[in-house]
Enzyme design. Sequence first.
Site, PDB file in Angstrom:
ATOM      1  N   ASP A 128      40.058  47.542  32.554  1.00 47.60           N
ATOM      2  CA  ASP A 128      40.177  46.604  33.680  1.00 47.60           C
ATOM      3  C   ASP A 128      39.785  45.242  33.124  1.00 47.60           C
ATOM      4  O   ASP A 128      38.614  44.982  32.881  1.00 47.60           O
ATOM      5  CB  ASP A 128      39.227  47.025  34.811  1.00 47.60           C
ATOM      6  CG  ASP A 128      39.129  45.982  35.925  1.00 47.60           C
ATOM      7  OD1 ASP A 128      39.890  44.989  35.892  1.00 47.60           O
ATOM      8  OD2 ASP A 128      38.294  46.170  36.833  1.00 47.60           O
TER       9      ASP A 128
ATOM     10  N   LYS B 110      41.357  34.370  33.096  1.00 53.79           N
ATOM     11  CA  LYS B 110      42.482  35.094  33.700  1.00 53.79           C
ATOM     12  C   LYS B 110      43.172  34.249  34.763  1.00 53.79           C
ATOM     13  O   LYS B 110      44.369  34.378  34.977  1.00 53.79           O
ATOM     14  CB  LYS B 110      41.934  36.381  34.315  1.00 53.79           C
ATOM     15  CG  LYS B 110      42.979  37.330  34.863  1.00 53.79           C
ATOM     16  CD  LYS B 110      42.268  38.588  35.337  1.00 53.79           C
ATOM     17  CE  LYS B 110      43.190  39.563  36.025  1.00 53.79           C
ATOM     18  NZ  LYS B 110      42.428  40.748  36.489  1.00 53.79           N
TER      19      LYS B 110
ATOM     20  N   GLU C  58      46.408  46.771  39.379  1.00 53.41           N
ATOM     21  CA  GLU C  58      45.036  47.141  39.695  1.00 53.41           C
ATOM     22  C   GLU C  58      44.897  48.050  40.927  1.00 53.41           C
ATOM     23  O   GLU C  58      44.209  49.066  40.863  1.00 53.41           O
ATOM     24  CB  GLU C  58      44.187  45.871  39.868  1.00 53.41           C
ATOM     25  CG  GLU C  58      43.954  45.175  38.534  1.00 53.41           C
ATOM     26  CD  GLU C  58      43.498  43.733  38.671  1.00 53.41           C
ATOM     27  OE1 GLU C  58      43.173  43.306  39.792  1.00 53.41           O
ATOM     28  OE2 GLU C  58      43.475  43.033  37.642  1.00 53.41           O
TER      29      GLU C  58
ATOM     30  N   ASP D  76      41.369  45.087  47.727  1.00 53.65           N
ATOM     31  CA  ASP D  76      40.656  44.710  46.497  1.00 53.65           C
ATOM     32  C   ASP D  76      40.271  43.236  46.523  1.00 53.65           C
ATOM     33  O   ASP D  76      41.110  42.361  46.345  1.00 53.65           O
ATOM     34  CB  ASP D  76      41.555  45.017  45.282  1.00 53.65           C
ATOM     35  CG  ASP D  76      40.892  44.641  43.958  1.00 53.65           C
ATOM     36  OD1 ASP D  76      39.828  43.994  43.961  1.00 53.65           O
ATOM     37  OD2 ASP D  76      41.456  45.001  42.896  1.00 53.65           O
TER      38      ASP D  76
HETATM   39  P1  ADP Z   1      37.024  40.864  39.161  1.00 52.20           P
HETATM   40  O1  ADP Z   1      37.918  42.010  39.479  1.00 52.20           O
HETATM   41  O2  ADP Z   1      37.573  39.557  39.669  1.00 52.20           O
HETATM   42  O3  ADP Z   1      36.599  40.790  37.738  1.00 52.20           O
HETATM   43  P2  ADP Z   1      34.734  42.261  40.310  1.00 52.20           P
HETATM   44  O4  ADP Z   1      35.391  43.404  40.980  1.00 52.20           O
HETATM   45  O5  ADP Z   1      33.859  42.564  39.149  1.00 52.20           O
HETATM   46  O6  ADP Z   1      35.705  41.068  39.998  1.00 52.20           O
HETATM   47  O7  ADP Z   1      33.896  41.498  41.434  1.00 52.20           O
HETATM   48  C1  ADP Z   1      33.185  40.371  41.104  1.00 52.20           C
HETATM   49  C2  ADP Z   1      32.767  39.699  42.374  1.00 52.20           C
HETATM   50  O8  ADP Z   1      32.009  40.611  43.149  1.00 52.20           O
HETATM   51  C3  ADP Z   1      31.927  38.481  42.108  1.00 52.20           C
HETATM   52  O9  ADP Z   1      32.317  37.424  42.954  1.00 52.20           O
HETATM   53  C4  ADP Z   1      30.545  38.976  42.455  1.00 52.20           C
HETATM   54  O10 ADP Z   1      29.717  37.911  42.903  1.00 52.20           O
HETATM   55  C5  ADP Z   1      30.839  39.952  43.571  1.00 52.20           C
HETATM   56  N1  ADP Z   1      29.786  40.951  43.745  1.00 52.20           N
HETATM   57  C6  ADP Z   1      29.284  41.802  42.830  1.00 52.20           C
HETATM   58  N2  ADP Z   1      28.282  42.518  43.364  1.00 52.20           N
HETATM   59  C7  ADP Z   1      28.153  42.097  44.645  1.00 52.20           C
HETATM   60  C8  ADP Z   1      27.282  42.438  45.720  1.00 52.20           C
HETATM   61  N3  ADP Z   1      26.303  43.342  45.588  1.00 52.20           N
HETATM   62  N4  ADP Z   1      27.465  41.813  46.919  1.00 52.20           N
HETATM   63  C9  ADP Z   1      28.410  40.876  47.065  1.00 52.20           C
HETATM   64  N5  ADP Z   1      29.259  40.525  46.099  1.00 52.20           N
HETATM   65  C10 ADP Z   1      29.120  41.114  44.894  1.00 52.20           C
HETATM   66 MG    MG Z   2      39.115  43.455  39.703  1.00 54.25          MG
END
Ligand code: ADP
Ligand code: MG
Length: 592
Positions: free
Chosen positions: A11, A73, A169, A192
């Site tokens: 991912d 990205k 995804e 998502d």
């Molecule tokens: P991406 O797919 O864009 O890489 P992720 O699925 O890893 O992203 O999600 C990242 C986002 O999730 C960030 O904006 C982060 O601040 C938020 N995030 C991660 N943990 C929490 C949480 N416990 N509560 C709220 N938001 C969260």
């Molecule tokens: Mg993601």
Amino acid sequence: MSSTSPIVGIDLGTTNSLIGAMDAGFPILLADAEDERLTPSVVHFPSTGEPLVGRAAARMRALDPANTVYSAKRLIGRRGGEATDDVSYALVGERGAAVRVQVRGREYAPEEISALVLKKLRADAGRALGGEVTRAVITVPAYFNDAQRQATKRAGELAGFTVERIVNEPTAAALAYGLDKLGDRSKVAVFDLGGGTFDISILELNQGVFQVLSTNGDTRLGGDDIDAALIADFRLRISDLVPEADARLREALVAAKHRLSFEDETRIELPFFTGAESLVRTLTRAELERVARPIVERTRAHCLRALHDAKLSPADLDEVILVGGQTRMPLVRDFVRAIFQREPNVSQNPDEAVALGATIQAGILSGAVQNVVLLDVTPLSLGIETFGGLMNVIIPRNSTIPIKAGEMFTNAVAGQRAMLIKVVQGERELVRDNWPLGEFELEFEPAPKGHARVGVQFEIDASGILHVLARDTKTGAQKVVEMTSAVDVSDEAVEKMLEESLEHAFEDMSDRVFVEAKLKSDELLPAVRQALAQAGPELDTDELALIAQRVAEVEAALAAGAGQPLKRANTALDEATQRLATLLIERALRVS
Ligand code: ADP
Ligand code: MG
């Protein structure tokens, strides 16, 4: 494991990236040397030595923002001159050229930054699995267009992978949630919300096969936007903030946002924040929700449109799954519950689901997992330009891929020696309102107008990459072109395209009517003139006057650019020249 090298699932996220592999028939996510599975998609360039990647780089974001690249990205497929994100590092790119990152006097393509992240994951996986890892499945947002998928594939190759497949995804996430165990014809929504992108997909399970009924979303909507809004709101309440404090404040507020998913209020403490002063504040969940609400609200329209495209109402769904770290926020869950009128499934770790699914897909490809086939859909229609600049759709939007479709085309002009195949993506009736993907020429033997036969076939492979084949069916001469040219697609552009296609539906229809009517007039007028020259003297003056009047009406409608009037004028001219046409045929018979 067998002697062939394992396939890993990756991912490659805007914010975080993860890697997994099949182990004894189970998908597992691999940890790095620090025993962490989540790798921030961040690269820091120190003044000397190798770039830092992941957590070490993320820590440098606050200390050295200009030399620390994050969210690369979001830049993939972006052109210069478009509105760019407010990032802390330098971006360069002439208007229309691909955006590049500039750090310490060197320029990097966004995919080169992504490649550094992938290289770290590859090294971590090699260590965890005890051997070289060379084959990978990589996920992309469902909305990524052809050029962005190609760039992602290139990133994988730069990192030393053979990219076996690019997977959407939400589709990967559905696999991770084990939706293949639901009953036949079950329908599922995948919601998502990550750091940088929002995707909503509606899937249907059909005899062990996932079929994506529709996708929608916004590749510029996510937790980053909530962070930015929170920071802006917070700054309003602190006076005399020095710019250097920005990065520290951001770190503290994002951490507070995470805690507020589990607590009602939290303390923010920043020692020596403004010179000698420390900053201590309480932030409540209600305060966070007030700034986040308008951002989360933006997901609603996409969900409704995805349901509409799938011809479903919320009651038709069997499950709604949550994906992306931001869906941990209770407010997001409330929204999802309200939109889909059901309790969302939270049985998986939302920020690991995509990587887990990519790993299962890798397992399917290597034969370790059986009985599941993944299907995806095209987010926008694909077609070519035909006479008069009209869009001729070959693969409609939301078609299931892999897919192959084709049509026959002919020459518009006698003696034409080549046909220009202009490949376009978009929902508008006129080619000029859509996005050009690329063009090439196919030569053929000169033939009278309408006699050449050129078959054009579009094939989208399982990774969503488009190959266009054009063949002169008479000689068999053909060309196959893989569409690689970058599309001018900013992140909101796909969304805007869909909105505009609805907004301009009526106008577009009348544009189309005019173009088609004009093609008819362009044939009709010279034909009438030629007929008059040959058989005109045999008509009486009334008839001649009527034809002259009808010709003038066609010319007037042409000049006015009015579709429906032109169509009527063509018909009237056609009728007025009926007897003239008959006379011509009779003359032809007499002569022979
Ligand atoms: P991406 O797919 O864009 O890489 P992720 O699925 O890893 O992203 O999600 C990242 C986002 O999730 C960030 O904006 C982060 O601040 C938020 N995030 C991660 N943990 C929490 C949480 N416990 N509560 C709220 N938001 C969260
Ligand atoms: Mg993601």
